[in-house]
Design an enzyme around this catalytic site. Structure first.
Site, PDB file in Angstrom:
ATOM      1  N   ASP A   1       0.997  -1.254  -0.031  1.00 56.22           N
ATOM      2  CA  ASP A   1       0.028   0.120  -0.011  1.00 56.22           C
ATOM      3  C   ASP A   1       0.896   1.283   0.207  1.00 56.22           C
ATOM      4  OD1 ASP A   1      -2.200   1.439   0.200  1.00 56.22           O
ATOM      5  OD2 ASP A   1      -2.607   1.312   2.518  1.00 56.22           O
TER       6      ASP A   1
ATOM      7  N   PHE B   1      -5.135   4.257   0.443  1.00 58.88           N
ATOM      8  CA  PHE B   1      -5.982   3.387  -0.077  1.00 58.88           C
ATOM      9  C   PHE B   1      -5.686   2.821  -1.533  1.00 58.88           C
ATOM     10  CE2 PHE B   1      -8.490   6.813   2.542  1.00 58.88           C
ATOM     11  CZ  PHE B   1      -8.920   5.870   3.147  1.00 58.88           C
ATOM     12  N   HIS B   2      -4.353   2.360  -1.420  1.00 55.18           N
ATOM     13  CA  HIS B   2      -3.894   1.859  -2.558  1.00 55.18           C
ATOM     14  C   HIS B   2      -3.377   0.259  -2.356  1.00 55.18           C
ATOM     15  CE1 HIS B   2      -2.816   6.026  -4.073  1.00 55.18           C
ATOM     16  NE2 HIS B   2      -3.905   5.850  -4.348  1.00 55.18           N
ATOM     17  N   PRO B   3      -4.235  -0.473  -1.756  1.00 52.78           N
ATOM     18  CA  PRO B   3      -3.590  -1.905  -1.601  1.00 52.78           C
ATOM     19  C   PRO B   3      -3.794  -2.752  -2.869  1.00 52.78           C
ATOM     20  CG  PRO B   3      -5.883  -1.761  -1.130  1.00 52.78           C
ATOM     21  CD  PRO B   3      -5.649  -0.505  -1.470  1.00 52.78           C
TER      22      PRO B   3
END
Length: 556
Positions: free
Chosen positions: A298, A472-474
């Site tokens: 992330d 919010f970048h998994p």
């Protein structure tokens, strides 16, 4: 029910596949989405400036939480993911950032992933895009996703922030998705010409949903994939509040597009994953694949907030008495404050010479507020979001139960490497230097957060521990490759199985330098051609910038 393809997840990649595969009228597709429709009358998902709202409830957000993060003072951290047609493109910040060319060239160095190089992928980024100022070697002019460029004169803080980055010695770039990502410049956004959010539901599904060969089921929570031996032959799901499963069979393939959190969960519930984990829950083993749910990555970021001495910030837009006018302008004209996500300037820099391409990202915002709309500063202010891009920290997603409604155990292991701490200390110090350039002198007041008293390594580290948040970048939990922890091959096919692919951000072997949505859409476009057996689009011949040892910044 029988279909050629069953797609699980109507998100940034699933909607691309649904649209492209049904271009052939003889191909039937079932698209399953656990969330609801993307209601067009709901300003919370349609108005760009309202981007904080969908994160606050659970109608459009899965609202996952991590396990206590051991290097972040055991905080349980937010892990929001989109729920509904559009997936996370329905609730994201609408930043259209593709990452750096070298991210993809780096993927392509893995044996078997050679055709994932930047020049192989660029035609698919272009295919997906309609940019408001027209096409060129880097940008598309007639794709399903509307991309809006920043217009001069929107807010003086944007230009001042870019200029401050340049005054600090960093490059200026006209296009963060063009020849050169490195530097400061205007940021493109996935917003339509009428000021609406350009999710993949709007861009792709709007052209496909009336096709008789596409069936869309919302409120359809996938329980598991059905196998016959090693072949995926269908899907079982729960519709609405029903506890009685519905099933459909896939004549050709099951395409798993549920995202970096849900795709590994569904595989694990279906008997694909670490044999040890599945045995814990008495799940019959279909295939032992230890990499499922591992390699979780992330972006972590933090905000530096400043008072604004001139009344030019967006603070008045937060006052309830100004909102009816803003809402009306947006609703009837698609213009005004409501029509922008207000992330219109940003940048990418290398914090040290040892990085071959940028490792720090900036988003500028002309108001001081948390991403989810909380803790707004009660005065004119502005802020800079800054975070590291390719952390060596790795986490995991593991089911806690066979129940599809039960959230999994999510652990990112944020900040588990010394490199993470070094990058964040550098990032805060560099940001302060940028913020104190002459271009911001007339606007910059006191530092609200972290505050000038926060100076030593120990103080900065403690601030990061307590205040850094997810971007919010998994991604990465079903990684593409051929080593023992890889889950899919270079065409998204799950190793050891037949008739099953994963197509979403979970297949990224390493996280990219920037926001994930544009690249997830590109992955959908590229895989759609592979699934259909079509030749890949011809490789681009566009040039791109490589630092090659150039100094990180110009000497003053």
């Amino acid at each position: 029910m029988q279909f050629d393809y069953i797609i699980i997840g109507a998100g940034s990649a699933g909607n691309v596949l649904a649209t492209r595969l049904t271009e052939d009228p003889n191909t039937t597709v079932l698209l399953l989405e656990a969330g609801g429709p993307d209601y067009r009358f709901d300003f919370r998902t349609q108005m760009p400036a309202a981007l904080a709202f969908p994160l606050q409830g659970k109608r459009y957000n899965w609202a996952y939480e991590t396990e206590p993060e051991p290097f972040m003072n055991n905080r349980r951290m937010e892990c929001g993911r989109g729920k509904g047609l559009g997936g996370s493109s329905l609730i994201n910040g609408m930043c259209y950032i593709r990452g750096n060319a070298l991210d993809l060239d780096n993927w392509a160095q893995e044996p078997g992933l050679e055709n994932w190089s930047y020049l192989d992928c660029l035609p698919y980024y272009r295919k997906a895009e309609t940019r408001d100022v027209g096409e060129n070697d880097y940008h598309g002019g007639d794709g399903p996703v509307s991309v809006t460029t920043s217009k001069p004169g929107v807010n003086p803080l944007f230009e001042a922030m870019i200029e401050a980055g340049v005054q600090a010695g960093y490059p200026r770039t006209d296009d963060l998705n063009g020849y050169q990502q490195e530097g400061f410049g205007p940021m493109d956004r996935t917003v339509t010409p009428h000021g609406r959010r350009a999710s993949t539901a709007r861009g792709y599904l709007d052209q496909a949903k009336s096709r008789p060969n596409l069936t869309i089921r919302t409120h359809a929570m996938t329980d598991h994939i059905i196998f016959d031996g090693k072949r995926a032959v269908g899907v079982e799901w729960l519709e609405g509040d029903s506890t009685i499963p519905t099933r459909a069979t896939a004549n050709k393939e099951v395409l798993l597009c549920a995202g970096a959190i849900a795709s590994p969960q569904i595989l694990q519930r279906s008997g694909v994953g670490s044999a040890e984990l599945l045995a814990e829950f008495d799940i019959p083993l279909v295939h032992d694949l230890p990499g499922v749910g591992e390699n979780l990555q992330d972006h972590l970021e933090m905000y530096l907030q400043y008072e604004c001495k001139e009344p030019v910030s967006l603070y008045p837009a937060l006052q309830w008495w100004n909102q009816p006018k803003i809402g009306a302008e947006w609703l009837f004209g698609g213009t005004g404050v409501g029509a922008s996500n207000h992330f219109e300037a940003g940048g990418f820099i290398r914090s040290r010479e040892e990085f071959a391409w940028p490792n720090i990202q900036y988003h500028f915002l002309p108001v001081a507020i948390n991403y989810n709309g909380s803790n707004a500063v009660k005065e004119h202010g502005f802020q800079c979001h800054v975070g590291s891009m390719r952390s060596p920290s790795r986490g995991h997603v593991r089911i806690k139960s066979r129940d599809p409604h039960q959230h999994p155990a999510i652990l990112f292991n944020y900040m588990s490497h010394e490199q993470d701490w070094q990058e964040f200390r550098d990032a805060i110090r560099i940001t302060r230097e940028i913020m104190h350039q002459p271009a911001l002198d007339q606007y910059r007041g006191r530092e609200i957060s972290p505050g000038v008293e926060c100076q030593t390594d120990e103080q900065l580290d403690e601030f990061v521990r307590n205040h850094a948040e997810t971007a919010f970048h998994p991604c990465g939990t079903c990684k593409m490759g051929y080593d023992e922890m890889a889950v899919v091959d270079g065409e998204g096919r799950v190793h050891g199985l037949e008739g099953l692919r994963v197509v979403d951000a979970s297949i990224m072997p390493q996280i990219i330098t920037g926001n994930l949505n544009a690249t997830t859409i590109m992955i959908g476009e590229k895989m759609a051609d592979m699934i259909r057996g079509k030749d890949a689009l011809p490789r681009s011949t566009a040039g791109y910038y490589v630092a090659n040892g150039r100094p990180v910044r110009a000497k003053k």
